[in-house]
Motif scaffolding. Structure first.
Motif, PDB file in Angstrom:
ATOM      1  N   LYS A 209      34.736  74.517 -28.445  1.00 47.01           N
ATOM      2  CA  LYS A 209      36.143  74.241 -28.738  1.00 47.01           C
ATOM      3  C   LYS A 209      36.817  73.542 -27.547  1.00 47.01           C
ATOM      4  CE  LYS A 209      40.078  76.764 -30.722  1.00 47.01           C
ATOM      5  NZ  LYS A 209      41.078  76.160 -29.893  1.00 47.01           N
ATOM      6  N   ASP A 210      37.407  72.400 -27.835  1.00 42.87           N
ATOM      7  CA  ASP A 210      38.257  71.688 -26.858  1.00 42.87           C
ATOM      8  C   ASP A 210      37.530  71.202 -25.606  1.00 42.87           C
ATOM      9  OD1 ASP A 210      40.395  72.109 -28.553  1.00 42.87           O
ATOM     10  OD2 ASP A 210      41.049  73.945 -27.530  1.00 42.87           O
ATOM     11  N   PHE A 211      36.240  70.905 -25.700  1.00 41.84           N
ATOM     12  CA  PHE A 211      35.557  70.394 -24.508  1.00 41.84           C
ATOM     13  C   PHE A 211      36.186  69.076 -24.038  1.00 41.84           C
ATOM     14  CE2 PHE A 211      32.161  67.948 -22.366  1.00 41.84           C
ATOM     15  CZ  PHE A 211      31.911  68.814 -21.325  1.00 41.84           C
ATOM     16  N   ASP A 212      36.710  68.286 -25.009  1.00 43.72           N
ATOM     17  CA  ASP A 212      37.320  67.006 -24.613  1.00 43.72           C
ATOM     18  C   ASP A 212      38.522  67.205 -23.687  1.00 43.72           C
ATOM     19  OD1 ASP A 212      38.782  68.131 -26.687  1.00 43.72           O
ATOM     20  OD2 ASP A 212      39.136  66.232 -27.728  1.00 43.72           O
ATOM     21  N   THR A 213      39.160  68.378 -23.749  1.00 41.55           N
ATOM     22  CA  THR A 213      40.289  68.612 -22.822  1.00 41.55           C
ATOM     23  C   THR A 213      39.770  68.873 -21.407  1.00 41.55           C
ATOM     24  OG1 THR A 213      40.402  71.032 -23.178  1.00 41.55           O
ATOM     25  CG2 THR A 213      41.680  69.638 -24.686  1.00 41.55           C
ATOM     26  N   VAL A 214      38.553  69.387 -21.303  1.00 42.30           N
ATOM     27  CA  VAL A 214      37.958  69.618 -19.973  1.00 42.30           C
ATOM     28  C   VAL A 214      37.646  68.272 -19.319  1.00 42.30           C
ATOM     29  CG1 VAL A 214      36.050  70.695 -18.697  1.00 42.30           C
ATOM     30  CG2 VAL A 214      36.946  71.799 -20.766  1.00 42.30           C
ATOM     31  N   THR A 215      37.018  67.372 -20.085  1.00 42.76           N
ATOM     32  CA  THR A 215      36.658  66.068 -19.494  1.00 42.76           C
ATOM     33  C   THR A 215      37.912  65.218 -19.250  1.00 42.76           C
ATOM     34  OG1 THR A 215      36.263  65.132 -21.697  1.00 42.76           O
ATOM     35  CG2 THR A 215      34.345  65.964 -20.503  1.00 42.76           C
ATOM     36  N   SER A 216      38.892  65.310 -20.155  1.00 44.36           N
ATOM     37  CA  SER A 216      40.032  64.389 -20.015  1.00 44.36           C
ATOM     38  C   SER A 216      40.882  64.724 -18.799  1.00 44.36           C
ATOM     39  CB  SER A 216      40.876  64.346 -21.279  1.00 44.36           C
ATOM     40  OG  SER A 216      41.714  65.469 -21.342  1.00 44.36           O
TER      41      SER A 216
END
Ligand code: 5RP
Length: 293
Positions: A209-216
């Motif tokens: 869940k929400d890995f893209d918020t970690v990279t962004s």
């Protein structure tokens, strides 16, 4: 003396063409010095912007891990397919031929074994030895929320300072203890802290869940650890999802060297990372290579 006969007078200075000035291809790395960028370009492929790091440093705290009992037998066949090898200096010197052309990310922290508190690490390699071994980066474990959080953060900043002196990047590895939550909120905190305090790229875990918020919101590249052994298709899906959500590669160990067919698996992972291959097609590739032996 230089040969001065027949020196040509006509020269083209290309006065109408501005000199090329291209931004460096890696996120957040434009302001780094030439040596630092050159080393990062040996880890991350400048064409795809991604890396397949093969991690087999597990012995530094847990001894001869399953699949790593004999590095010469288990790991050397995988070396041609890895962009980067992540390992300890002991294994590098004892088992890896110096003619191997892979970039090296050296495990540079250590101390406690699995019998003790793991977060109690210190810097365990001198900068001189890292230079002597011609490494492309130094890796340090950072235990955000762990018992020795501050000590591990200072280990990282010390390596960043030493490495910056000589153009060697630092990889911060966000460690998760058994008791720590593995969710996007935690990894946003851990990765961002490491980047703010100077790490040049960060290794973390993929979360559904929400890995893209970690990279962004991490200002430097992120690579994911593989974690515990999964069925091959699941591991390929994890790598695929991470790449599609902004990861710049994988630093994978057990899901490669504990696979039934490690040489096939690393090639399938490469297809996902460098060619955006779907997990299903990468699994076909895995089966084809596996069955061709
Ligand atoms: C150990 C490490 C390992 O290199 C890392 O966990 C990658 O291996 P795996 O894919 O097996 O998790 O950083 O602390």
């Amino acid at each position: 003396m230089a040969d001065l006969d027949d020196v040509q007078e006509t020269r083209n200075y290309y006065t109408d063409i501005p000199q090329r000035s291209e931004p460096f291809f890696l996120k957040g790395s434009n302001a780094l010095d030439w040596g630092m960028q050159n080393r990062l370009s040996r880890i991350f492929n400048p064409k795809s912007g991604k890396t397949v790091m093969l991690a087999f440093d597990h012995g530094y705290f847990q001894g001869p891990t399953t699949g790593l009992e004999r590095i010469d037998i288990n790991i050397l066949p995988l070396v041609p397919y890895a962009d980067t090898l992540m390992l300890t200096r002991g294994i590098l010197r004892s088992n890896i031929p110096p003619s191997a052309n892979n970039s090296i990310v050296l495990r540079a922290s250590g101390g406690p074994s699995i019998l003790k508190e793991l977060s109690n690490e210190e810097v365990a390699v001198s900068i001189e030895d890292s230079i002597r071994l011609n490494v492309s980066a130094m890796a340090v474990q950072v235990f955000i929320g762990g018992e020795n959080e501050k000590q591990s953060v200072i280990n990282m900043t010390k390596l960043v300072d030493q490495g910056t002196r000589y153009g060697i990047p630092t990889l911060a590895v966000t460690a998760v203890g058994k008791e720590m939550t593995r969710d996007a909120k935690y990894f946003r905190l851990a990765t961002r802290m490491c980047a703010e305090l100077g790490a040049h790229y960060i290794k973390t875990y993929y979360v559904e869940k929400d890995f893209d918020t970690v990279t962004s919101c991490c200002p430097v590249p992120i690579v994911i650890a593989g974690g515990k052994k999964l069925p091959e298709l699941d591991a390929l899906k994890m790598a695929y999802n991470a790449i599609q959500q902004g990861a710049a590669g994988v630093d994978m160990g057990r899901n490669i060297f504990q696979s039934e067919a490690p040489v096939a698996m690393i090639q399938a992972v490469r297809a996902v990372v460098h060619e955006n291959e779907t997990p299903e097609k990468a699994l076909d590739l895995y089966n084809t290579i596996k069955n061709s032996k």
